[in-house]
Scaffold this active site. Structure first.
Site, PDB file in Angstrom:
ATOM      1  N   GLU A  33      42.211  42.332  40.278  1.00  0.00           N
ATOM      2  CA  GLU A  33      43.533  42.412  39.658  1.00  0.00           C
ATOM      3  C   GLU A  33      43.483  42.677  38.158  1.00  0.00           C
ATOM      4  O   GLU A  33      44.433  43.223  37.590  1.00  0.00           O
ATOM      5  CB  GLU A  33      44.305  41.108  39.908  1.00  0.00           C
ATOM      6  CG  GLU A  33      44.568  40.799  41.379  1.00  0.00           C
ATOM      7  CD  GLU A  33      45.592  41.723  42.002  1.00  0.00           C
ATOM      8  OE1 GLU A  33      46.206  42.515  41.264  1.00  0.00           O
ATOM      9  OE2 GLU A  33      45.781  41.667  43.224  1.00  0.00           O
ATOM     10  N   PRO A  35      54.402  23.962  55.370  1.00  0.00           N
ATOM     11  CA  PRO A  35      54.371  24.840  56.540  1.00  0.00           C
ATOM     12  C   PRO A  35      55.325  26.031  56.438  1.00  0.00           C
ATOM     13  O   PRO A  35      55.128  27.038  57.109  1.00  0.00           O
ATOM     14  CB  PRO A  35      54.777  23.915  57.689  1.00  0.00           C
ATOM     15  CG  PRO A  35      54.488  22.547  57.209  1.00  0.00           C
ATOM     16  CD  PRO A  35      54.712  22.568  55.729  1.00  0.00           C
ATOM     17  N   GLU A  40      53.322  47.366  41.555  1.00  0.00           N
ATOM     18  CA  GLU A  40      53.334  47.284  40.095  1.00  0.00           C
ATOM     19  C   GLU A  40      52.640  45.996  39.681  1.00  0.00           C
ATOM     20  O   GLU A  40      52.671  44.999  40.395  1.00  0.00           O
ATOM     21  CB  GLU A  40      54.786  47.293  39.598  1.00  0.00           C
ATOM     22  CG  GLU A  40      54.960  47.314  38.093  1.00  0.00           C
ATOM     23  CD  GLU A  40      56.423  47.312  37.686  1.00  0.00           C
ATOM     24  OE1 GLU A  40      56.694  47.296  36.467  1.00  0.00           O
ATOM     25  OE2 GLU A  40      57.297  47.296  38.573  1.00  0.00           O
ATOM     26  N   GLU A  73      39.310  38.170  43.465  1.00  0.00           N
ATOM     27  CA  GLU A  73      40.694  38.556  43.189  1.00  0.00           C
ATOM     28  C   GLU A  73      40.915  38.774  41.698  1.00  0.00           C
ATOM     29  O   GLU A  73      41.636  39.687  41.291  1.00  0.00           O
ATOM     30  CB  GLU A  73      41.651  37.480  43.712  1.00  0.00           C
ATOM     31  CG  GLU A  73      41.764  37.418  45.224  1.00  0.00           C
ATOM     32  CD  GLU A  73      42.458  38.631  45.815  1.00  0.00           C
ATOM     33  OE1 GLU A  73      43.162  39.348  45.064  1.00  0.00           O
ATOM     34  OE2 GLU A  73      42.307  38.883  47.016  1.00  0.00           O
ATOM     35  N   GLY A 131      46.861  37.452  44.090  1.00  0.00           N
ATOM     36  CA  GLY A 131      46.039  36.643  44.976  1.00  0.00           C
ATOM     37  C   GLY A 131      45.821  37.362  46.280  1.00  0.00           C
ATOM     38  O   GLY A 131      46.158  38.538  46.439  1.00  0.00           O
TER      39      GLY A 131
END
Length: 223
Positions: free
Chosen positions: A62, A81, A112, A58, A42
């Site tokens: 990826e 939070p 990796e 993304e 992400g």
């Protein structure tokens, strides 16, 4: 009035089936926080992106997979939070399902990337264990009442190949005859292509493609 600052990320639960087992794509973080730990892929949402565009970007970075080659849907939002020690970061997680995904390559902030069987995953960075668990629950539940399992199959497949998807995602064997009877009795779920494919002993199996059905009624049972 001061506007609070808050960063937004997208995290991806990317699932595929390899050698008959359900795998998830993980990356090993190359920088703090959680340097050296496995995590879901992400990244931060760019100022000019909406959430779906960020997730598609993304995914392509990826895995090399671009829409519409994979099923991509928004999963949930995570905003504790304390989930990221760097700043207040809200993550909008997405679920991705696709067949035959290639070997991954690590991104710029990872050392990796690998496909890991989901039953061997433990101790991910941030709150990614929870996100993965939620993604698996979503995928397993949707297989009961939707044709989502076909997202793991090539465009044309046999009932045995479809059953193998259910068995991998649900993690249990299914009775072949009962499964065949159930999925072939759902109106517009499967369309017979007229082709036949040899799958070992016995007569060749019918080859199907996904029909127009969007709901499986009655739902398939995991038992």
């Amino acid at each position: 009035m001061d506007v609070p600052r808050c960063a937004v990320t997208v995290d991806l639960v990317v699932l595929t089936i390899r050698s008959g087992r359900l795998h998830v794509l993980l990356v090993r973080r190359g920088e703090d926080p959680w340097c050296g730990r496995w995590a879901l892929p992400g990244g931060f949402v760019r100022p000019d992106e909406d959430l779906h565009d960020a997730a598609e970007r993304e995914l392509a970075e990826e895995t090399g997979v671009r829409q519409p080659a994979a099923h991509l849907e928004q999963l949930a939002t995570y905003g504790d939070p304390r989930r990221d020690p760097r700043a207040r970061v809200v993550s909008v997680a997405h679920l991705v399902l696709a067949p035959d995904l290639p070997e991954p390559a690590a991104g710029t902030d990872a050392t990796e990337a690998a496909w890991v069987p989901v039953d061997e995953v433990d101790g991910l960075a941030f709150d990614h264990d929870r996100i993965l668990a939620d993604g698996l629950d979503r995928a397993r539940a949707k297989l009961e009442y939707s044709p989502l399992a076909a997202a793991f199959c090539p465009p044309e497949f046999t009932v045995a190949e479809l059953r193998a998807v259910y068995e991998a995602v649900w993690g249990r064997p299914l009775d072949p005859r009962n499964f065949h009877r159930k999925v072939t009795s759902v109106p517009d779920l499967l369309v017979d292509t007229g082709e036949r494919r040899s799958e070992g002993r016995g007569r060749p199996a019918a080859v199907f493609r996904l029909g127009d059905a969007t709901v499986i009624l009655p739902p398939l049972s995991r038992d």
